[in-house]
Design an enzyme around this catalytic site. Structure first.
Site, PDB file in Angstrom:
ATOM      1  N   GLY A   1       0.850  -1.174   0.000  1.00  0.00           N
ATOM      2  CA  GLY A   1       0.000   0.000   0.000  1.00  0.00           C
ATOM      3  C   GLY A   1       0.884   1.222   0.000  1.00  0.00           C
TER       4      GLY A   1
ATOM      5  N   LYS B   1      -0.165  -5.394   8.539  1.00  0.00           N
ATOM      6  CA  LYS B   1       0.148  -4.155   7.820  1.00  0.00           C
ATOM      7  C   LYS B   1       1.294  -3.479   8.535  1.00  0.00           C
ATOM      8  CE  LYS B   1      -4.021  -2.051   5.863  1.00  0.00           C
ATOM      9  NZ  LYS B   1      -4.876  -0.867   5.997  1.00  0.00           N
TER      10      LYS B   1
ATOM     11  N   ASP C   1     -13.125   5.757   0.841  1.00  0.00           N
ATOM     12  CA  ASP C   1     -12.339   5.093  -0.194  1.00  0.00           C
ATOM     13  C   ASP C   1     -12.943   3.739  -0.534  1.00  0.00           C
ATOM     14  OD1 ASP C   1     -10.381   5.025  -2.081  1.00  0.00           O
ATOM     15  OD2 ASP C   1      -8.782   4.409  -0.740  1.00  0.00           O
TER      16      ASP C   1
ATOM     17  N   PHE D   1       1.424   3.211   2.213  1.00  0.00           N
ATOM     18  CA  PHE D   1       2.111   3.509   3.463  1.00  0.00           C
ATOM     19  C   PHE D   1       3.014   2.360   3.912  1.00  0.00           C
ATOM     20  CE2 PHE D   1      -0.773   0.647   5.286  1.00  0.00           C
ATOM     21  CZ  PHE D   1      -0.340   0.330   6.549  1.00  0.00           C
TER      22      PHE D   1
ATOM     23  N   SER E   1       3.704  -2.205   3.603  1.00  0.00           N
ATOM     24  CA  SER E   1       3.454  -3.497   2.988  1.00  0.00           C
ATOM     25  C   SER E   1       2.503  -4.324   3.831  1.00  0.00           C
ATOM     26  CB  SER E   1       4.767  -4.258   2.831  1.00  0.00           C
ATOM     27  OG  SER E   1       5.649  -3.483   2.056  1.00  0.00           O
TER      28      SER E   1
END
Ligand SMILES: *[C@@H]1O[C@H](CO)[C@@H](O)[C@H](O)[C@H]1NC(C)=O
Ligand SMILES: *[C@@H]1O[C@H](CO)[C@@H](O)[C@H](O)[C@H]1NC(C)=O
Ligand SMILES: *[C@@H]1O[C@H](CO)[C@@H](O)[C@H](O)[C@H]1NC(C)=O
Ligand SMILES: *[C@@H]1O[C@H](CO)[C@@H](O)[C@H](O)[C@H]1NC(C)=O
Ligand SMILES: *[C@@H]1O[C@H](CO)[C@@H](O)[C@H](O)[C@H]1NC(C)=O
Ligand SMILES: *[C@@H]1O[C@H](CO)[C@@H](O)[C@H](O)[C@H]1NC(C)=O
Ligand SMILES: *[C@@H]1O[C@H](CO)[C@@H](O)[C@H](O)[C@H]1NC(C)=O
Ligand SMILES: *[C@@H]1O[C@H](CO)[C@@H](O)[C@H](O)[C@H]1NC(C)=O
Ligand SMILES: *[C@@H]1O[C@H](CO)[C@@H](O)[C@H](O)[C@H]1NC(C)=O
Ligand SMILES: *[C@@H]1O[C@H](CO)[C@@H](O)[C@H](O)[C@H]1NC(C)=O
Length: 759
Positions: free
Chosen positions: A462, A481, A589, A464, A466
């Protein structure tokens, strides 16, 4: 033309006529006749499917109508044909679709002219269409300037050329419009049937006597009648013994060949008359040279509209014709007549089901088939960024705050002062009992589980950081994350900013730990250790919706039922954020890559914590993130910067379009040019031609599914409306999707794939 018809059948003798009040007859019909200057189009609904079948005389009008759609009734006039359909969202909602064709039938336009509260009856003259809504109020279309005042409540209506006549509950006739000899000339008395022609009208009294007024041509016949069909200077009436008699201009009469034939119902428009034979439901037409040699237009039609309930009993065998859910009503005021044999027995039931019964099948569908789907798939979990959220564990003392500052001082709740504060809040969080179900993981355990965050375990990236897939010591599969350790930015933006971030992190965890819904990806815990900041989520075995739609060739998603189920799951998750989270959460989102699928193929929304971070961070990826993802972004939000739950609705509408069309939100067209799924798909939906843009990888919808799919198309079109206030709420969307989903029957192919395992 002003057509009117009463369904009835000889076996109606069992029905005691006087039990019912007058005017039960319905002005909704399953047969319609429309004319252009040189063509006649006869349309009828088919038994069982209630789909439209049309024949042009002479051949000329190509029927562009989707033969898979079912209608509750049809009307037509000069150059147009309209069909009334129930909406999925509610049996209360009716939708009217119209086709308009040029005089030679070569050009055809399609339009949806009405969608609103349910219409019980509908009738059309040559030019105008009128209907009665649930509260029996008259509404008309294609009739500019018509705006009658006073009481507009009727129990049945008949539309002529420039006028409409109706019967009141008591059976009194009232005509509106300015046709000389019609309005103001209505016969007094109590009537049960009314019909309108081009310039004349007739009614049948409670005693079954006939009365006509206006520009009547010819001598009305004597006898007892139960239904009427009036054209231009020509009329036909259905006798109580179900034979037809005609009269009018140029000694008009029923063709000799048809004398003695028994009819269930009759229709007329200008010179053309049609009737449904009692014996075998064949549709016969006469009155025009086109029908001189061969009267039969269709061998078998639906003899009347299918209804939920019949106050005076239903036509024998009509349950079958209406898929055993509804039935065709018979007239209430039919006096006792001798028994004749019932119509020929219907063929054995086919799998061909009427779309309108869908709602009724729902329960069975849901219960038995639609929830199973277990397929083993391994997919990665795609993640999205939220900027560098790495916690700088360096000394924060520089801020000058004492290490033992009181946490969460009311006057500065956003600014916890020190690691101690953070830790304290975190430990509070982890020990909060049922609200704080969060677990604190040790960095060591996560490093071990992911082989020191090795590439082998990485399943996604992503903005920001992985995402890793790992199996913990206790056997749990999780998605981890991990924020990237590129914290120069954090250092650069200063300690104050860092404190905000710390606080945001804790706040977010706190919120997320409270959100618990089966359609939201569950946050299991976190790891907060020196330079690391890691979130641990439940692992979603089957990856993202995006990949199933756009990446995998072999996916169990190749069924409309499955797709609608996924949509309904995801909608529930978003609904929870909007309606049940306190405070409400706007996701911001929503997109197919944020809808994940667990091992049981339940869809769950992920990354719903985003909005909790709040704006105010001027890092570009955060602002970008705040605005959502290109292709899914609500133009209103983008333009006005006003964030409401309706922005998520918009994005969800785009996801629905992806599900229907199989196209990415932004994709390339045949020529390689970028194209937006909205621009591509929505025009087809609004023209009722969604079948042209459905994902070709999914087998074409069955007649059963097409209703549901088309309905979801309209729902998607509503979701992406430019003004947020015009879009439905997530609760409405959930309800609509549930109904549509329930409407589908799973094709056999799907049960096979349920045991599939791939990838
Ligand atoms: C029609 O809708 C109203 C309110 O929307 C509801 O109260 C009523 O039960 C519905 N009627 C039917 C027949 O569905
Ligand atoms: C219908 O009439 C128009 C003119 O009135 C004529 O041009 C056209 O060819 C006719 N079409 C047919 C199929 O007869
Ligand atoms: C029917 O139409 C009338 C007049 O337009 C309106 O006042 C009434 O609310 C409508 N009834 C329903 C059930 O929509
Ligand atoms: C009735 O006639 C008047 C005057 O000719 C006209 O203004 C009005 O629109 C007509 N009303 C209808 C319903 O046709
Ligand atoms: C018409 O019906 C009303 C009540 O519905 C009744 O009072 C009246 O007598 C009837 N008129 C005729 C002519 O039957
Ligand atoms: C037939 O109908 C037309 C139009 O309604 C009218 O002009 C004509 O006078 C009628 N013919 C007769 C014989 O009444
Ligand atoms: C129906 O009734 C009409 C008039 O009463 C009569 O002439 C005709 O013979 C009857 N037809 C049948 C089939 O009973
Ligand atoms: C209608 O019938 C009557 C009597 O049968 C006849 O005198 C007349 O000429 C006929 N009219 C037409 C237009 O055929
Ligand atoms: C229905 O019955 C009529 C009259 O007996 C006959 O002419 C017609 O062919 C029948 N229709 C079919 C499809 O057999
Ligand atoms: C109607 O449904 C059948 C069976 O699913 C399909 O083959 C056909 O293409 C559909 N027709 C249209 C016009 O969508």
């Amino acid at each position: 033309m002003g057509l009117f018809f009463c369904e009835s059948h000889r076996v109606s003798l069992l029905i005691v006529s006087f039990l019912c009040s007058v005017s039960i007859c319905s002005s909704l019909s399953s047969v319609s006749i429309s004319e252009t200057s040189n063509l006649t189009l006869v349309c009828a609904l088919e038994p069982q499917r209630s789909s439209l079948n049309c024949a042009s005389f002479p051949p000329g009008i190509q029927t562009p109508f989707n033969s898979n759609y079912s209608f509750s009734g049809i009307v037509s006039g000069e150059g147009f044909l309209c069909g009334l359909r129930p909406s999925f969202s509610s049996s209360n909602i009716s939708v009217m679709h119209c086709w308009r064709f040029s005089s030679d039938g070569t050009t055809i336009e399609f339009k949806r002219i009405y969608e609103g509260p349910g219409l019980k009856q509908l009738d059309a003259g040559n030019s105008h269409i009128c209907g009665l809504n649930e509260t029996n109020a008259l509404e008309c279309w294609r009739w500019p300037g018509f705006n009658p005042t006073g009481d507009r409540s009727f129990s049945t209506i008949a539309v002529g050329e420039g006028f409409v006549c109706g019967l009141s509950e008591a059976g009194k006739i009232k005509c509106l419009g300015n046709v000389t000899g019609i309005s103001g000339q209505e016969p007094r008395g109590n009537y049960s049937v009314i019909a309108a022609g081009f310039t004349h009208a007739c009614a049948i009294g409670l005693d079954n006597d006939l009365e006509c007024w206006g520009n009547t041509v010819g001598n009305k016949p004597q006898g007892k009648f139960k239904a009427l069909a009036l054209g231009q200077n020509r009329s036909c009436a259905l006798r109580i013994n179900e034979t037809v008699v005609c009269w009018g201009e140029n000694n008009f009469s029923l063709p000799e060949e048809l004398g003695g034939y028994e009819f269930l119902s009759i229709e007329a428009k200008r010179n053309v008359f049609c009737g449904v034979l009692t014996f075998n439901y064949s549709l016969f037409c006469w009155g025009d040279t086109d029908f001189n040699s061969n009267f039969m237009v269709f061998s078998r039609v639906l003899p009347g509209p299918c209804r939920d309930s019949c106050p005076c009993g239903s036509l024998l065998g009509s349950g079958f014709l209406c898929n055993n859910v509804r039935s065709i009503c018979q007239t209430c005021n039919t006096p006792v007549v001798p028994i004749t044999p019932p119509p020929p027995s219907a063929p054995s039931p086919s799998s061909d089901l009427n779309g309108k019964m869908v709602a009724f099948l729902v329960v069975g569908c849901v219960g038995s088939f639609c929830w199973f789907l277990v397929v083993g798939f391994f997919v990665f979990r795609h993640c999205k960024g939220r900027g560098c959220r790495v916690h700088d564990s360096g000394p924060l003392d520089e801020t000058g705050r004492p290490d033992n500052a009181v946490p969460n001082q009311p006057q500065s709740p956003q600014v916890p002062s020190a690691p101690a504060v953070l830790e304290k809040r975190l430990s509070q969080l982890t020990s909060m009992g049922n609200t704080g179900r969060l677990e604190e993981f040790s960095l060591q355990a996560l490093i071990q589980a992911t082989n020191n965050f090795s590439e082998d375990h990485k399943v996604g990236t992503g903005s920001f950081g992985s995402v890793y897939h790992a199996t913990l010591d206790d056997g749990r599969e999780v998605a981890i994350k991990r924020a990237e350790i590129t914290c120069t930015a954090s250092y650069a933006i200063g300690t104050k900013r860092q404190e905000d971030k710390d606080n945001a992190f804790v706040n977010e965890l706190e919120y997320l730990s409270r959100l618990h819904h089966k359609n939201l990806v569950r946050l299991l815990g976190f790891c907060e250790d020196s330079n690391e900041r890691v979130l641990v989520y439940e692992y979603m075995d089957n990856g993202t919706l995006h990949d199933h739609l756009h990446k995998f060739q072999d996916s169990p998603f190749m069924s409309w039922a499955v797709r609608l189920k996924i949509a309904s799951d995801a909608a529930r998750g978003i609904e929870y954020l909007h309606e049940y989270a306190v405070p409400p959460i706007i996701h911001r989102d929503i997109k197919s890559s944020n809808i994940l699928l667990d091992g049981n193929w339940s869809a769950k929304v992920s990354d719903f914590g985003l909005s909790l971070l709040g704006p105010g961070d001027d890092e570009s990826h955060l602002s970008l993130r705040a605005a959502g993802t290109v292709g899914y972004m609500d133009p209103e939000y983008y333009r006005l910067q006003q964030l409401t739950t309706k922005s998520d609705v918009y994005s969800f509408g785009v996801v629905l379009l992806e599900l229907l069309s199989g196209c990415k939100a932004i994709h390339r067209n045949e020529n390689g040019a970028p194209r937006n799924v909205i621009d591509f798909v929505v025009p087809y939906i609004l023209r009722d031609e969604i079948h042209r843009v459905l994902d070709p990888r999914v087998p074409p919808p069955t007649p059963f599914e097409i209703e549901a799919v088309a309905y979801v198309g309209y729902l998607a079109a509503d979701c992406i409306r430019p003004e947020g206030r015009d879009r439905p709420s997530m609760t409405e969307i959930v309800n609509s999707l549930d109904k549509a989903f329930a409407a589908c029957l799973l094709p056999p192919a799907l049960s096979r794939s349920s045991t599939d395992s791939s990838t």
